[in-house]
Structures are given as C-alpha cells and as structure tokens.
Design an enzyme around this catalytic site. Structure first.
Site, mmCIF file in Angstrom:
data_model
loop_
_atom_site.group_PDB
_atom_site.id
_atom_site.type_symbol
_atom_site.label_atom_id
_atom_site.label_comp_id
_atom_site.label_asym_id
_atom_site.label_seq_id
_atom_site.Cartn_x
_atom_site.Cartn_y
_atom_site.Cartn_z
ATOM 1 N N ASN A 115 0.808 -1.218 0.000
ATOM 2 C CA ASN A 115 0.000 0.000 0.000
ATOM 3 C C ASN A 115 0.842 1.269 0.000
ATOM 4 O O ASN A 115 0.289 2.368 0.056
ATOM 5 C CB ASN A 115 -0.921 0.039 1.219
ATOM 6 C CG ASN A 115 -1.844 -1.151 1.294
ATOM 7 O OD1 ASN A 115 -1.799 -1.910 2.250
ATOM 8 N ND2 ASN A 115 -2.677 -1.330 0.287
ATOM 9 N N GLU A 179 -5.058 3.081 -3.067
ATOM 10 C CA GLU A 179 -4.471 2.160 -2.097
ATOM 11 C C GLU A 179 -3.186 1.505 -2.603
ATOM 12 O O GLU A 179 -2.715 0.518 -2.054
ATOM 13 C CB GLU A 179 -5.501 1.086 -1.725
ATOM 14 C CG GLU A 179 -6.794 1.660 -1.162
ATOM 15 C CD GLU A 179 -6.723 1.991 0.325
ATOM 16 O OE1 GLU A 179 -6.213 1.160 1.094
ATOM 17 O OE2 GLU A 179 -7.180 3.079 0.713
ATOM 18 N N HIS A 254 -8.743 -5.253 -0.527
ATOM 19 C CA HIS A 254 -7.860 -4.931 -1.645
ATOM 20 C C HIS A 254 -7.909 -6.074 -2.644
ATOM 21 O O HIS A 254 -8.140 -7.236 -2.275
ATOM 22 C CB HIS A 254 -6.409 -4.735 -1.177
ATOM 23 C CG HIS A 254 -6.200 -3.536 -0.313
ATOM 24 N ND1 HIS A 254 -5.445 -3.568 0.836
ATOM 25 C CD2 HIS A 254 -6.660 -2.264 -0.424
ATOM 26 C CE1 HIS A 254 -5.438 -2.365 1.395
ATOM 27 N NE2 HIS A 254 -6.175 -1.563 0.653
ATOM 28 N N CYS A 375 1.055 -8.497 1.026
ATOM 29 C CA CYS A 375 0.874 -7.194 1.670
ATOM 30 C C CYS A 375 2.200 -6.619 2.139
ATOM 31 O O CYS A 375 2.391 -5.397 2.149
ATOM 32 C CB CYS A 375 -0.053 -7.324 2.885
ATOM 33 S SG CYS A 375 -1.794 -7.544 2.485
#
Length: 451
Positions: A115, A179, A254, A375
């Site tokens: 992100n 994002e 996401h 992530c």
C-alpha cells in the site's frame, strides 16, 4: 516508449514490522483486523517472521530489499490535534485525553508496503524511468498518516533523477481513494520487457455507494487513471478492471486478497472481478499489443470458496519468477492448514502450468491483522543500472538480514496490548530502534526526530 527488452529483476521491498505492532482493530472491512481486536501481539516475533520471509526469497535466488518502519506514535500528527510539550508530554497527554487517537497514531500498518505506492518500471514508461506514486490511503485515518513519510523514504532510496521519478499522492477527498500496489498488477514476458499494467478499482469517486455494500470499496477508478497518466503509460498497455462487490463484501478490501500477477500469469479467484469475461478480454487485448498471451490461472469457487480464499489469504501470496525458470508461490501457513487451498496448490505445482514450487511461511503475527506475504512487499522492477543507483543498504544479503535480526532482538518488545501504547517510554524505545536502523541501512536522518 521503450521498444527493447532490458535485463531486469523484480525486487521485493519488504516493510519491516514496526515496534508498535498491535491488534487495535482499526481497519473496517478487514475481517482479520476486526476479529482480533484487543489480542496480545508480539512485535519482536512479527518482525522476525518478516525477516525470515525475506531470507526465504533470498535463498531462492531472488533480489530482496527492505523498507524501514514509520515513526510511531506519529508525534507530528498528535501535535496537530493540540497536544503540546516535549515528545513524552505529547504521548502522555494523548494517552489520557484521547487514547483512541493515540492508538490510530501508533498503528504499525505501514509494514504493508503493498500500500506504500504504485510503481511502474522503466520498460513501461515514455521517459524510460521508474515512476513512483505514494498511495493517499484516505479511506482510513490511521493509514492517511503514511503517504508523506512513504514518499520521503522512496525518494531517499530511489534518489537518482536520471533513473527515478516521484509523484505526489493523488489528492484525496470524499471517496477519491488510492491504495497503491495492492490494487495494481503487471503482466509481461520478462520483467524487463514492456508490460501490461492492470489497475483494479472498486468504485467511482463520484458515484453513491451501493445500498447492497456492507464494506466500502477503497480504490477509485479516477485515482487509478491519474496514476496511469502521471506514469506516462501507453494507453494500449493498460487494463482497468472493476473488483467484484461480492469480493469486497466478503472481506477482500484490496484486490491482492483475490488475485496476484507475475510474468504472463494472472492467478485469481473466480469471483474476483465484477465482470470476469469483460476483464479477461480486456487483459487479452492489451497483451496482444505486445504479442503475448496471458496465462489465466482461475481458482473455481466450487474448489476454493471465496470465504476460504480470504480466510487463508491464498491469493495474497507472492507469485515470483525463479532464476532458473518457472514460478513459486510464497504462501502463509494458513493456506497449508486449509484442505481446499492446500490441495489446489498441490495440484497446481504438480500440473503443467507455470507454478513449480510452493513455500508456506509462518506470518501469523501479520496475518492476524489482515496482512499476508503480498501485503508485506512492494514490487519494484529494476535494471542493473537502476539497482546500482540505489541509495543506502536497502538491498539485502544474508549478513544484512543477520544484522536486522540482532537489531530486532535488541530493540523490540515481545508483548504488546493496545493499552500499552499509552506508555511514554515506548516512543523513546522506538526512536532508539529507528535511529539504529537508519545507521544499518545508511539512510541518514530520515525521521522527524533525527532532524
């Protein structure tokens, strides 16, 4: 526009888990974050799990980088809310008067560097430079504190203007959310070849939220268009795809919770996109511009349910190209513990597709807050010249990972409750840790407290 294929490598820049890692349940729509509110975390264990993941990638022969944690608590933000005095006074006063604000200003969520920004490699851009746009992360207050320092860090590491271009975050207001790379993917024959960039969005910033939506979509198509334009991308090599409302409502906040790309492969859940047929056709047309066919690896809902995919983070795996050919999946151990996801991965590895290896890793500290292997990393494709132009010691070796392990064991607590964030001593501990880290990474005076 680049017409030739350059030799380049994808570098995964992993975010180091910050010393304030806790389970504050701040991320509405992220089921893991919401469900583990108030649990006791282990910041030291979390950062060591992340370092072990980096070591695994290094052992596979890949190029591995690291990004430092953000300064937390965010003293500068607390001062804007009217808290005064020295830093210790600010934390003490905020802890007494506004503990929820302090918790938000103490979040370690910047560890999820998917992100941090959207990145376009030099092979894709008209000026043949690598472009960075920090995500505005405006949908959550605690994450909206991140873009300024994320941009500062990227500019410090990728500082050579001959190779790198840095853009300001897309302006945020209302629902104009961006994002970052968590909603961005890329397909190409090799990392150094001109690729097709996929921008997945959840809504238009100017449309009303559907009455049927339980959770809010976070990525606006207008923000995705702006990033693509600023990065000087070829319009023929872009696909804008709408994420399915069903996936968002199920907890896929996401797109990287339901799909991942690498090379020519798109690994995705059957219910990832609002109009699957239209999405795959758009991707195929864009790839045809550069004379290659995408490799679609679909996971049917009757093999792995959307619920199971989100719970196990099957698609939040890293899909990486191995140095000697083929691809590997870097998965959380939760995917191995689930029969449906483990069986699908085993069949994929045994089949004739591009996935040849699967590596399951313990990332439970991050997973309990809703962040898996994908992530924790920002993918940056770099040529040899671009790698050589990096500032500091952010490309990892085994010795540097050893140094990071020793650093974490010295500075991090092994137990953290959300209510521990009110301890003014914690901020001083964190400053000592981050000051030591900037010396290890040779990044100079990066943090506010160092200036």
């Amino acid at each position: 526009m680049n017409e030739q294929t350059s030799v380049a490598h994808e570098v995964n820049f992993d975010g180091l888990v910050g010393p304030t890692h806790n389970y504050g349940g701040l991320s509405y729509g992220n089921l893991a974050s919401m469900n583990n509110l108030g649990d006791i975390s282990n910041p030291r264990g979390a950062v060591l799990q992340g370092i072990q993941k980096m070591r695994t990638l290094l052992d596979l022969g890949l190029v591995q980088g690291v990004l430092p944690p953000h300064e937390r608590p965010a003293i500068s933000a607390l001062r804007k809310f009217g808290f005064t005095g020295n830093d210790r006074d600010v934390v003490d006063a905020a802890g007494k008067a506004a503990p929820q604000l302090l918790m938000n200003c103490s979040s370690a969520s910047a560890m999820w560097t998917a992100n941090a920004a959207t990145v376009s490699p030099s092979a894709d851009t008209r000026d043949c430079k690598v472009h960075f746009t920090p995500a505005n992360l405006g949908s959550m207050f605690h994450r909206s504190l991140e873009p300024e320092f994320a941009g500062r860090t990227l500019q410090a590491i990728f500082s050579d203007e001959a190779h790198f271009v840095h853009h300001a975050p897309i302006p945020y207001g209302g629902r104009m959310g961006d994002e970052g790379a968590a909603n961005h993917g890329r397909l190409s024959t090799t990392h150094g070849a001109h690729g097709v960039e996929l921008f997945v969005y959840g809504h238009s910033a100017f449309e009303k939220q559907s009455a049927g939506m339980t959770f809010q979509a976070r990525q606006a198509i207008e923000a995705s268009h702006a990033v693509a334009t600023n990065h000087q991308l070829d319009g023929r090599a872009i696909a804008f795809i709408r994420q399915s409302a069903e996936a968002i409502n199920a907890g896929a906040f996401h797109n990287d919770v339901v799909s991942v790309t690498n090379g020519t492969a798109l690994f995705y859940h059957e219910q990832a996109f609002e109009d699957k047929t239209q999405a795959l056709e758009a991707i195929t047309r864009a790839c045809a511009t550069f004379e290659f066919d995408p490799d679609f690896i679909e996971v049917p809902g009757n093999s792995v349910s959307l619920t199971a995919a989100i719970k196990t983070y099957l698609f939040n795996s890293q899909l990486v190209s191995l140095p000697h050919g083929g691809m590997a999946l870097i998965l959380p151990s939760e995917s191995e513990e689930n029969d449906a996801t483990r069986d699908f991965v085993a069949d994929a590895v045994a089949g004739n597709g591009p996935i040849m290896q699967a590596h399951y890793l313990d990332l439970k500290q991050s997973m309990k807050n809703g962040g898996g292997p994908a992530c924790l990393r920002l993918r940056v494709v770099l040529t040899a010249a671009e790698q050589a132009a990096l500032t500091g010691n952010c490309l990892m070796t085994h010795d540097r990972l050893d140094d990071l392990e020793a650093w974490a064991k010295k500075h991090y607590r092994d137990r953290m409750r959300p209510e521990d964030l009110i301890d003014p001593n914690l901020y001083q501990e964190n400053c000592a840790a981050l000051d030591h880290l900037t010396q290890l990474l040779d990044l100079g005076s990066l943090y506010d407290f160092q200036r």
